[in-house]
Write a protein that holds these residues in place. Sequence first.
Motif, PDB file in Angstrom:
ATOM      1  N   GLU A  71       4.578   8.316   6.815  1.00 43.27           N
ATOM      2  CA  GLU A  71       5.223   8.613   8.389  1.00 43.27           C
ATOM      3  C   GLU A  71       4.940   7.361   9.481  1.00 43.27           C
ATOM      4  O   GLU A  71       5.320   7.406  10.487  1.00 43.27           O
ATOM      5  CB  GLU A  71       4.678   9.894   8.774  1.00 43.27           C
ATOM      6  CG  GLU A  71       2.983  10.021   8.834  1.00 43.27           C
ATOM      7  CD  GLU A  71       2.750  11.222   8.741  1.00 43.27           C
ATOM      8  OE1 GLU A  71       1.659  11.799   9.138  1.00 43.27           O
ATOM      9  OE2 GLU A  71       3.641  12.373   8.361  1.00 43.27           O
ATOM     10  N   GLN A  72       4.106   6.513   8.978  1.00 43.93           N
ATOM     11  CA  GLN A  72       3.796   5.488   9.871  1.00 43.93           C
ATOM     12  C   GLN A  72       4.855   4.504  10.008  1.00 43.93           C
ATOM     13  O   GLN A  72       4.929   3.657  10.921  1.00 43.93           O
ATOM     14  CB  GLN A  72       2.555   4.625   9.484  1.00 43.93           C
ATOM     15  CG  GLN A  72       1.073   5.316   8.970  1.00 43.93           C
ATOM     16  CD  GLN A  72       1.035   5.603   7.547  1.00 43.93           C
ATOM     17  OE1 GLN A  72       2.187   5.917   6.837  1.00 43.93           O
ATOM     18  NE2 GLN A  72       0.025   5.257   7.174  1.00 43.93           N
ATOM     19  N   PHE A  73       5.663   4.550   8.940  1.00 40.22           N
ATOM     20  CA  PHE A  73       6.975   3.610   8.964  1.00 40.22           C
ATOM     21  C   PHE A  73       8.105   4.502   9.832  1.00 40.22           C
ATOM     22  O   PHE A  73       8.445   5.572   9.458  1.00 40.22           O
ATOM     23  CB  PHE A  73       7.532   3.320   7.534  1.00 40.22           C
ATOM     24  CG  PHE A  73       6.192   2.510   6.888  1.00 40.22           C
ATOM     25  CD1 PHE A  73       6.395   1.071   6.974  1.00 40.22           C
ATOM     26  CD2 PHE A  73       5.212   3.217   6.348  1.00 40.22           C
ATOM     27  CE1 PHE A  73       5.384   0.299   6.282  1.00 40.22           C
ATOM     28  CE2 PHE A  73       4.220   2.315   5.681  1.00 40.22           C
ATOM     29  CZ  PHE A  73       4.457   0.905   5.614  1.00 40.22           C
ATOM     30  N   ASN A  74       9.121   3.564  10.188  1.00 43.54           N
ATOM     31  CA  ASN A  74      10.054   4.102  10.823  1.00 43.54           C
ATOM     32  C   ASN A  74      11.243   4.353   9.585  1.00 43.54           C
ATOM     33  O   ASN A  74      10.990   4.031   8.432  1.00 43.54           O
ATOM     34  CB  ASN A  74      10.764   2.738  11.754  1.00 43.54           C
ATOM     35  CG  ASN A  74      11.328   1.681  11.156  1.00 43.54           C
ATOM     36  OD1 ASN A  74      11.895   1.549  10.074  1.00 43.54           O
ATOM     37  ND2 ASN A  74      11.076   0.624  11.696  1.00 43.54           N
ATOM     38  N   ASP A  75      12.178   5.062  10.165  1.00 41.99           N
ATOM     39  CA  ASP A  75      13.157   5.739   9.034  1.00 41.99           C
ATOM     40  C   ASP A  75      13.622   4.498   7.978  1.00 41.99           C
ATOM     41  O   ASP A  75      13.759   5.082   6.875  1.00 41.99           O
ATOM     42  CB  ASP A  75      14.280   6.196   9.852  1.00 41.99           C
ATOM     43  CG  ASP A  75      14.003   7.397  10.241  1.00 41.99           C
ATOM     44  OD1 ASP A  75      13.134   8.018  10.120  1.00 41.99           O
ATOM     45  OD2 ASP A  75      15.174   8.194  10.894  1.00 41.99           O
ATOM     46  N   GLU A  76      14.207   3.416   8.354  1.00 43.16           N
ATOM     47  CA  GLU A  76      14.866   2.423   7.473  1.00 43.16           C
ATOM     48  C   GLU A  76      13.638   1.871   6.816  1.00 43.16           C
ATOM     49  O   GLU A  76      14.039   1.783   5.604  1.00 43.16           O
ATOM     50  CB  GLU A  76      15.360   1.640   8.483  1.00 43.16           C
ATOM     51  CG  GLU A  76      16.793   2.234   9.159  1.00 43.16           C
ATOM     52  CD  GLU A  76      17.662   1.387   9.659  1.00 43.16           C
ATOM     53  OE1 GLU A  76      17.344   0.090   9.930  1.00 43.16           O
ATOM     54  OE2 GLU A  76      18.706   1.626   9.658  1.00 43.16           O
ATOM     55  N   SER A  97       0.690  -1.202  -0.032  1.00 45.89           N
ATOM     56  CA  SER A  97       0.184  -0.029   0.014  1.00 45.89           C
ATOM     57  C   SER A  97       0.990   1.310  -0.175  1.00 45.89           C
ATOM     58  O   SER A  97       0.718   2.217  -0.745  1.00 45.89           O
ATOM     59  CB  SER A  97      -0.906  -0.131   1.066  1.00 45.89           C
ATOM     60  OG  SER A  97      -1.556   1.269   1.466  1.00 45.89           O
ATOM     61  N   ALA A  98       1.951   1.259   0.891  1.00 47.68           N
ATOM     62  CA  ALA A  98       2.878   2.560   0.751  1.00 47.68           C
ATOM     63  C   ALA A  98       3.415   2.462  -0.247  1.00 47.68           C
ATOM     64  O   ALA A  98       3.771   3.782  -0.944  1.00 47.68           O
ATOM     65  CB  ALA A  98       3.726   2.337   1.954  1.00 47.68           C
ATOM     66  N   VAL A  99       3.945   1.746  -1.024  1.00 52.74           N
ATOM     67  CA  VAL A  99       4.882   1.553  -2.239  1.00 52.74           C
ATOM     68  C   VAL A  99       3.974   2.254  -3.538  1.00 52.74           C
ATOM     69  O   VAL A  99       4.261   3.180  -4.111  1.00 52.74           O
ATOM     70  CB  VAL A  99       5.534   0.387  -2.616  1.00 52.74           C
ATOM     71  CG1 VAL A  99       6.051   0.432  -4.063  1.00 52.74           C
ATOM     72  CG2 VAL A  99       6.687   0.064  -1.732  1.00 52.74           C
ATOM     73  N   SER A 100       2.791   1.659  -3.535  1.00 51.95           N
ATOM     74  CA  SER A 100       1.879   2.159  -4.591  1.00 51.95           C
ATOM     75  C   SER A 100       0.802   3.207  -4.309  1.00 51.95           C
ATOM     76  O   SER A 100       0.422   3.734  -5.440  1.00 51.95           O
ATOM     77  CB  SER A 100       1.013   0.769  -5.053  1.00 51.95           C
ATOM     78  OG  SER A 100       0.120   0.410  -3.997  1.00 51.95           O
ATOM     79  N   LEU A 160      10.624   4.324  -0.304  1.00 51.76           N
ATOM     80  CA  LEU A 160      10.965   5.496  -1.331  1.00 51.76           C
ATOM     81  C   LEU A 160      11.739   4.859  -2.384  1.00 51.76           C
ATOM     82  O   LEU A 160      11.663   4.973  -3.604  1.00 51.76           O
ATOM     83  CB  LEU A 160      11.757   6.449  -0.541  1.00 51.76           C
ATOM     84  CG  LEU A 160      10.917   7.563   0.467  1.00 51.76           C
ATOM     85  CD1 LEU A 160      11.735   8.436   1.133  1.00 51.76           C
ATOM     86  CD2 LEU A 160       9.559   8.155  -0.140  1.00 51.76           C
ATOM     87  N   LEU A 161      12.916   4.051  -1.997  1.00 55.01           N
ATOM     88  CA  LEU A 161      13.923   3.421  -3.009  1.00 55.01           C
ATOM     89  C   LEU A 161      13.032   2.453  -3.704  1.00 55.01           C
ATOM     90  O   LEU A 161      13.134   2.302  -5.055  1.00 55.01           O
ATOM     91  CB  LEU A 161      14.995   2.855  -2.215  1.00 55.01           C
ATOM     92  CG  LEU A 161      16.203   2.624  -3.034  1.00 55.01           C
ATOM     93  CD1 LEU A 161      16.633   3.948  -3.535  1.00 55.01           C
ATOM     94  CD2 LEU A 161      17.275   1.873  -2.162  1.00 55.01           C
ATOM     95  N   THR A 162      12.012   1.716  -3.317  1.00 58.70           N
ATOM     96  CA  THR A 162      11.195   0.613  -3.769  1.00 58.70           C
ATOM     97  C   THR A 162      10.490   1.329  -4.961  1.00 58.70           C
ATOM     98  O   THR A 162      10.200   1.078  -5.877  1.00 58.70           O
ATOM     99  CB  THR A 162      10.439  -0.312  -2.943  1.00 58.70           C
ATOM    100  OG1 THR A 162      11.486  -0.947  -1.896  1.00 58.70           O
ATOM    101  CG2 THR A 162       9.636  -1.252  -3.708  1.00 58.70           C
TER     102      THR A 162
END
Length: 242
Positions: free
Chosen positions: A73-78, A64-67, A84-86
């Motif tokens: 912001e729900q995800f931690n930094d890494e 969901s986040a990638v597409s 973002l890279l994906t």
Amino acid sequence: MKILVISDVHSNLTALEAVIQSAGAVDAVWCLGDLVGYGPDPNECIDTLRQLPGFICVKGNHDSAVSGNKNIEQFNDEAGSAILLTRQMVTPENMEYLRNLPETLITAKFTLAHGSPRNPVWEYIIDSHSALANMEFIETPYALVGHSHLPIMFTRDHHTDRPRRSYLIPGKQIVMNSNGIFNPGSVGQPRDNDPRASYGIIDYEAMTWEIFRAEYDIRAVQNRIFKAGLPIKQAMRLAEGW
Ligand code: ZN
């Protein structure tokens, strides 16, 4: 009918190929989401998965986040930087595929969701409280979920009528004779301190559930993670299974 149940492949093609080989011939493959995120091979994983026999799949929070075009912001930094890279790596066709994945799928006996049937993309079922709420929510006898990356199951305790959590090790076949919620663990990023790829098999006639683990070349995946510029932590954790 033999059904291979997988979840949380997380762009780890080497682990996915090991699972496909280890499972052998199956009649259908049910996938519980998070095809992408964390790992180096998003397109290769999506392409491989879509060619599997009887393949059906629900959407995970990373898919969901990638597409999606929402913020992350729900995800931690890494996890966020891997997303973002994906986004840059995934082809337009595969992006469309991820975007169109359903949040839940319901078969005659099973409800499939990434997190939980009542909150399919985000909720974790890791304790008996969330398991009970979801058992009361579903209309099928069984649910299959991923998201926690743990090969666990919740079944009704006959004495208390409350869900009981069990961690499943390979070689222990469960007869699905009471309502339950089953998690196959993670293919591409196990988190139970066993680095081997995890998956489940349903024998639909006998109604049994069994967890299997497959070894794979972790070093090869780590090298591709470094090469892709993904966070180093995502490579290190694979070797320890967390
Ligand atoms: Zn996941």
